[in-house]
Design a protein around this motif. Structure first.
Motif, PDB file in Angstrom:
ATOM      1  N   GLY A  64       0.778  -1.233   0.000  1.00  0.00           N
ATOM      2  CA  GLY A  64       0.000   0.000   0.000  1.00  0.00           C
ATOM      3  C   GLY A  64       0.806   1.277   0.000  1.00  0.00           C
ATOM      4  N   ALA A  65       2.138   1.183   0.099  1.00  0.00           N
ATOM      5  CA  ALA A  65       2.981   2.379   0.174  1.00  0.00           C
ATOM      6  C   ALA A  65       3.280   2.918  -1.220  1.00  0.00           C
ATOM      7  N   TYR A  66       3.331   4.237  -1.318  1.00  0.00           N
ATOM      8  CA  TYR A  66       3.714   4.876  -2.581  1.00  0.00           C
ATOM      9  C   TYR A  66       4.405   6.201  -2.283  1.00  0.00           C
ATOM     10  N   ALA A  67       5.167   6.682  -3.252  1.00  0.00           N
ATOM     11  CA  ALA A  67       5.902   7.934  -3.086  1.00  0.00           C
ATOM     12  C   ALA A  67       4.920   9.087  -2.936  1.00  0.00           C
ATOM     13  N   MET A  68       5.197   9.960  -2.011  1.00  0.00           N
ATOM     14  CA  MET A  68       4.366  11.135  -1.783  1.00  0.00           C
ATOM     15  C   MET A  68       4.823  12.237  -2.724  1.00  0.00           C
ATOM     16  N   HIS A  69       3.868  12.880  -3.373  1.00  0.00           N
ATOM     17  CA  HIS A  69       4.169  13.960  -4.308  1.00  0.00           C
ATOM     18  C   HIS A  69       3.527  15.264  -3.830  1.00  0.00           C
ATOM     19  N   MET A  70       4.208  16.349  -4.081  1.00  0.00           N
ATOM     20  CA  MET A  70       3.654  17.684  -3.889  1.00  0.00           C
ATOM     21  C   MET A  70       3.698  18.298  -5.288  1.00  0.00           C
ATOM     22  N   GLY A  71       2.556  18.287  -5.948  1.00  0.00           N
ATOM     23  CA  GLY A  71       2.528  18.664  -7.362  1.00  0.00           C
ATOM     24  C   GLY A  71       3.239  17.578  -8.149  1.00  0.00           C
TER      25      GLY A  71
END
Length: 109
Positions: A64-71
């Motif tokens: 369930g983990a994925y890279a967090m994006h800001m834009g």
């Protein structure tokens, strides 16, 4: 804040270590340890987890983990976890423990 963020926040509050500061941020909640984000919620109801940037690949390999994006930018040192991958308090505590291990090494802000 959204209903999804609020719902996960309700699940987190009894599980995070005592003494953390809760702040509204990024459309969700952040739980701060010595001024550093430990865990939080996203507007979509995902769990936001602070991780050692050197160990991101290990964290991203978890279900369930994925890279967090800001834009369009990847937020190094932060990952998100799908709410469906958090079936119980034990799963959430596991992520909190991972974040705590790293955040406790950071200088206070």
């Amino acid at each position: 804040m959204t209903a999804a963020s609020d719902a996960l926040g309700e699940r987190l509050r009894p599980l995070v270590p005592r003494g953390l500061v809760e702040k509204k941020m990024f459309g969700g909640l952040g739980f701060m340890l010595n001024g550093n984000m430990l865990v939080g919620t996203t507007a979509k109801g995902a769990l936001l987890v602070r991780v050692d940037p050197q160990r991101m690949d290990e964290a991203l390999a978890r279900p369930g983990a994925y890279a967090m994006h800001m834009g369009s930018k990847v937020m190094t040192g932060f990952i998100a976890v799908d709410p469906e991958s958090l079936p119980d308090a034990g799963a959430i505590k596991n992520w909190i423990a991972l974040a705590s291990k790293y955040v406790k090494t950071l200088p206070a802000k």
